[in-house]
Design an enzyme around this catalytic site. Sequence first.
Site, mmCIF file in Angstrom:
data_model
loop_
_atom_site.group_PDB
_atom_site.id
_atom_site.type_symbol
_atom_site.label_atom_id
_atom_site.label_comp_id
_atom_site.label_asym_id
_atom_site.label_seq_id
_atom_site.Cartn_x
_atom_site.Cartn_y
_atom_site.Cartn_z
ATOM 1 N N ARG A 185 0.975 -1.209 -0.275
ATOM 2 C CA ARG A 185 -0.016 0.009 0.169
ATOM 3 C C ARG A 185 0.652 1.236 0.131
ATOM 4 O O ARG A 185 1.454 1.408 0.916
ATOM 5 C CB ARG A 185 -0.820 -0.127 1.286
ATOM 6 C CG ARG A 185 -2.055 1.173 1.268
ATOM 7 C CD ARG A 185 -3.102 0.782 0.074
ATOM 8 N NE ARG A 185 -4.044 2.024 0.104
ATOM 9 C CZ ARG A 185 -5.291 1.843 0.729
ATOM 10 N NH1 ARG A 185 -5.680 0.738 1.379
ATOM 11 N NH2 ARG A 185 -6.209 2.469 0.690
ATOM 12 N N GLU A 223 2.282 0.628 9.433
ATOM 13 C CA GLU A 223 2.971 1.843 9.151
ATOM 14 C C GLU A 223 1.972 2.777 9.275
ATOM 15 O O GLU A 223 2.283 4.034 9.568
ATOM 16 C CB GLU A 223 3.228 1.766 7.528
ATOM 17 C CG GLU A 223 3.912 2.899 7.138
ATOM 18 C CD GLU A 223 4.428 2.671 5.662
ATOM 19 O OE1 GLU A 223 4.646 3.623 5.100
ATOM 20 O OE2 GLU A 223 4.723 1.677 5.072
#
Length: 287
Positions: free
Chosen positions: A43, A82
Amino acid sequence: MAKSGLGRGLGSLFDDTSPAAEEENNVESLRISQIEPNKNQPRQKFDDDKIDTLADSIKEHGVIQPIIVVKSGKRYKIVAGERRWRAAKKAGLKEIPVVIRDYTDREIAQIALIENLQRENLNPIEEALGYRTLMNKFDMTQEEVSSKIGKSRSAVANSIRLLSLDEAVQSKLISGEISSGHARALLSIEDPEIRKAVLLSITEKELNVRQAEALARELQKAKPKKKTEKIDEQLRAELDSIENGLSSQLGTKVRLIHNDKRGKIEIEYFGNDDLERILNIIRNGGL
């Protein structure tokens, strides 16, 4: 090496609160400056508004769930979490709770992808691409994917089918103009013109899924079927003569499938020995 927990999915990394699990997880703190994102993170785009919202929550409550990292030289690389790391930086934190694991590069890539599929609000096409990547890159079956993601096999299969839709339909799925239910209704339509017409009606008339399905059935039923071309009687007689001649020479049934632009010859054989016999006749010029 620490037990990976991959067979139990990401839930085993985050949600197991038993004392034994806490001892195994060994949560500790690292300076945020010691940590770097995974460059191979599947992503690449993060919603700034959602990061801001998470940062506000972290300012008030702290980072509730640790991120997962692996040692990378003198630094640490993020395996999962993240978004929390980015939000913690934005919130001004100097340290963040982590679980340090010992994963292979293959396991890191797999976990990062699974985390996105479990935790992010992916659009239907991103979700389908994620499932397909797990299957192709990691040699996983639909059953294995469904087990790791926590969804039924049929849900995974239906999601992957969306990738067979043309670009125009996928684009509207990505933008949210149509739902996965609308897309599955379109999947039932083979004729591209009818599919295009139904898609237009869905977007312009704001049809719900049931209305889209009904329209698809109605248009497909109303469209006249193409008439099959009839072969001229004289041509059919000539083809029959050729078929009979070839059948006699090869000692087996031969069928000619013919139209104006192309055709094919079907030669029937029974087993390897019979095939070899027919090939010898052809090689030796017996035709």
